[in-house]
Design a protein around this motif. Sequence first.
Motif, short mmCIF file in Angstrom:
data_model
loop_
_atom_site.label_atom_id
_atom_site.label_comp_id
_atom_site.label_asym_id
_atom_site.label_seq_id
_atom_site.Cartn_x
_atom_site.Cartn_y
_atom_site.Cartn_z
N VAL A 1 56.08 15.89 -21.08
CA VAL A 1 56.51 16.95 -20.17
C VAL A 1 57.27 18.03 -20.93
O VAL A 1 57.04 19.23 -20.73
N ALA A 2 58.16 17.61 -21.84
CA ALA A 2 58.94 18.57 -22.62
C ALA A 2 58.03 19.42 -23.51
O ALA A 2 58.25 20.63 -23.65
N ARG A 3 57.01 18.79 -24.08
CA ARG A 3 56.06 19.50 -24.94
C ARG A 3 55.30 20.55 -24.14
O ARG A 3 55.16 21.70 -24.57
N GLU A 4 54.82 20.17 -22.94
CA GLU A 4 54.08 21.10 -22.08
C GLU A 4 54.97 22.25 -21.62
O GLU A 4 54.54 23.40 -21.60
N ALA B 1 56.73 29.24 -24.47
CA ALA B 1 56.33 30.03 -25.63
C ALA B 1 55.24 31.03 -25.24
O ALA B 1 55.26 32.19 -25.68
N ALA B 2 54.29 30.59 -24.40
CA ALA B 2 53.21 31.48 -23.96
C ALA B 2 53.78 32.61 -23.10
O ALA B 2 53.37 33.78 -23.25
N GLU B 3 54.72 32.28 -22.23
CA GLU B 3 55.36 33.29 -21.37
C GLU B 3 56.12 34.31 -22.22
O GLU B 3 56.03 35.52 -21.99
N TYR B 4 56.82 33.83 -23.24
CA TYR B 4 57.57 34.71 -24.13
C TYR B 4 56.60 35.63 -24.89
O TYR B 4 56.85 36.84 -25.01
#
Length: 98
Positions: A71-74, A80-83
Amino acid sequence: DVQIPRRRGPKRAGAIRKLFNLTKEDDVTKFVIPREFERKGKTVVKRPKIQRLVTPQVLQRKRARAAAKRVAREKSKAAAAEYARLYAVRAAERRASR
């Protein structure tokens, strides 16, 4: 020279398996060496708590740890994608304002 038996048997699950040549399927708790003594005129039997014993609870905790990592990885990947998306938008705005 008088040989006296060892006071206690092994406490660790692997050591008990090694001593009695058990497989992983055998129940280690049935092979623990008990200690008998007198207390208030009664014979009391005590067995040591077996360490490193793989129980359903231990496996459940292991699964929970793995799930938490997943869950933490996802979540990290999504953040990161949002950033990256936001950074691209802001960079485009900076280029347009020049």
